[in-house]
Design a protein around this motif. Sequence first.
Motif, short mmCIF file in Angstrom:
data_model
loop_
_atom_site.label_atom_id
_atom_site.label_comp_id
_atom_site.label_asym_id
_atom_site.label_seq_id
_atom_site.Cartn_x
_atom_site.Cartn_y
_atom_site.Cartn_z
N HIS A 41 -5.88 -2.09 -10.25
CA HIS A 41 -5.55 -1.67 -8.89
C HIS A 41 -5.69 -0.16 -8.80
O HIS A 41 -5.49 0.55 -9.79
CB HIS A 41 -4.12 -2.09 -8.54
CG HIS A 41 -3.85 -3.55 -8.72
ND1 HIS A 41 -4.36 -4.50 -7.87
CD2 HIS A 41 -3.15 -4.21 -9.68
CE1 HIS A 41 -3.97 -5.70 -8.27
NE2 HIS A 41 -3.24 -5.55 -9.37
N THR A 44 -2.38 5.95 -8.61
CA THR A 44 -2.05 7.27 -8.09
C THR A 44 -2.52 8.31 -9.11
O THR A 44 -2.85 7.98 -10.25
CB THR A 44 -0.54 7.43 -7.89
OG1 THR A 44 0.10 7.34 -9.17
CG2 THR A 44 0.00 6.34 -6.97
N GLN A 74 -10.18 8.56 -2.06
CA GLN A 74 -8.73 8.57 -2.08
C GLN A 74 -8.18 8.07 -0.75
O GLN A 74 -8.59 8.55 0.32
CB GLN A 74 -8.21 9.98 -2.37
CG GLN A 74 -6.77 10.05 -2.81
CD GLN A 74 -6.43 11.38 -3.45
OE1 GLN A 74 -7.08 12.39 -3.19
NE2 GLN A 74 -5.41 11.41 -4.31
N ASN A 75 -7.30 7.11 -0.85
CA ASN A 75 -6.72 6.53 0.35
C ASN A 75 -5.87 7.56 1.08
O ASN A 75 -5.01 8.22 0.49
CB ASN A 75 -5.87 5.32 -0.03
CG ASN A 75 -5.37 4.54 1.17
OD1 ASN A 75 -4.51 5.01 1.91
ND2 ASN A 75 -5.91 3.35 1.35
N ASN A 77 -3.50 7.14 3.17
CA ASN A 77 -2.10 6.76 3.37
C ASN A 77 -1.25 6.90 2.12
O ASN A 77 -0.16 7.46 2.17
CB ASN A 77 -2.03 5.31 3.88
CG ASN A 77 -2.65 5.17 5.25
OD1 ASN A 77 -2.52 6.04 6.11
ND2 ASN A 77 -3.37 4.07 5.47
N ASP A 78 -1.75 6.39 0.99
CA ASP A 78 -0.92 6.42 -0.22
C ASP A 78 -1.52 7.27 -1.34
O ASP A 78 -0.96 7.35 -2.44
CB ASP A 78 -0.67 5.00 -0.73
CG ASP A 78 -1.96 4.23 -1.03
OD1 ASP A 78 -3.02 4.86 -1.15
OD2 ASP A 78 -1.89 2.99 -1.15
N ALA A 79 -2.68 7.90 -1.09
CA ALA A 79 -3.33 8.81 -2.04
C ALA A 79 -3.82 8.11 -3.32
O ALA A 79 -4.12 8.77 -4.31
CB ALA A 79 -2.41 9.98 -2.41
N ARG A 80 -3.88 6.79 -3.28
CA ARG A 80 -4.39 6.08 -4.46
C ARG A 80 -5.91 6.27 -4.55
O ARG A 80 -6.59 6.44 -3.54
CB ARG A 80 -4.03 4.60 -4.41
CG ARG A 80 -2.53 4.38 -4.60
CD ARG A 80 -2.15 2.92 -4.68
NE ARG A 80 -0.73 2.78 -4.95
CZ ARG A 80 -0.20 2.78 -6.19
NH1 ARG A 80 -1.00 2.89 -7.25
NH2 ARG A 80 1.09 2.66 -6.37
#
Length: 263
Positions: A41, A44, A74-75, A77-80
């Motif tokens: 997945h 972070t 990088q997302n 919303n959640d920086a993943r």
Amino acid sequence: MSAVTGKIQGDRSQGEDASPSAVKTLGKALTVLEAVAQCEHPPTVGELAAVVGLARPTVHRLVQTLVGTGFLQQNANDARVSIGFAVLPLASSLLDNNRLRLEALPHLQALAQKMNERVNLGILHRGQVLIIGGTEKPNLPTIYSRFGRSVPLHCCALGKAMLAFMPPDQARALLEARPMVARAPNTITTIAAMEQELAAIRERGYSTEHGENSPTSSCIGVPLLDRNDFPVGALSVSGRSMEALKKDAGEALATAELISHLL
């Protein structure tokens, strides 16, 4: 002169050898990129730092550089972090120019039609099986195989087929290099048991995998041999019934022999 060639020559004019610090940074960036690709997945930055064993600020800088060049994304919303689209032209170029894959694909498709099962093509890469091609069973509309997916050698039909037909000392060295982790109830986890298995594979000409990589997996695998009879890859056929796969193993053996003659 192309723009790319001009840039390369311009870079060389500034010095033939990159500085040691630049080489180190490149190595760390590639480590980060590979780690992201292997994560189940999107991680972070903090999780990624723990995986690669680097300081969080260092990983943050590397991630931002790779995001800026498109190799990571990088997302918002959640920086993943996940793999970026810039890797696709590289992967496409590699697959489109790989001779083994190009020669094998038409015959893999024909084999899938004959056996009405999924067929995969794998090679040995960095001590694991790397899937570089495949075709789904005919009554399904899409290719299932995840190109680039890596699987441990000891628990899949592709890996065991290659191990069985390479020099025994080389096979043993590959098995000793990584823990033989049990991934399913029937996974072989000792070298002694695996060497017995490899001898049986050489005798019958193909490998079997039943509940070894996953509880429900059933496959047979056949090596693809070069002119020196060294396994440069393998094909596998996956199905629900091991009995049915064994019954039609001759089709897989004939396909592998045909592909091998083209290499």
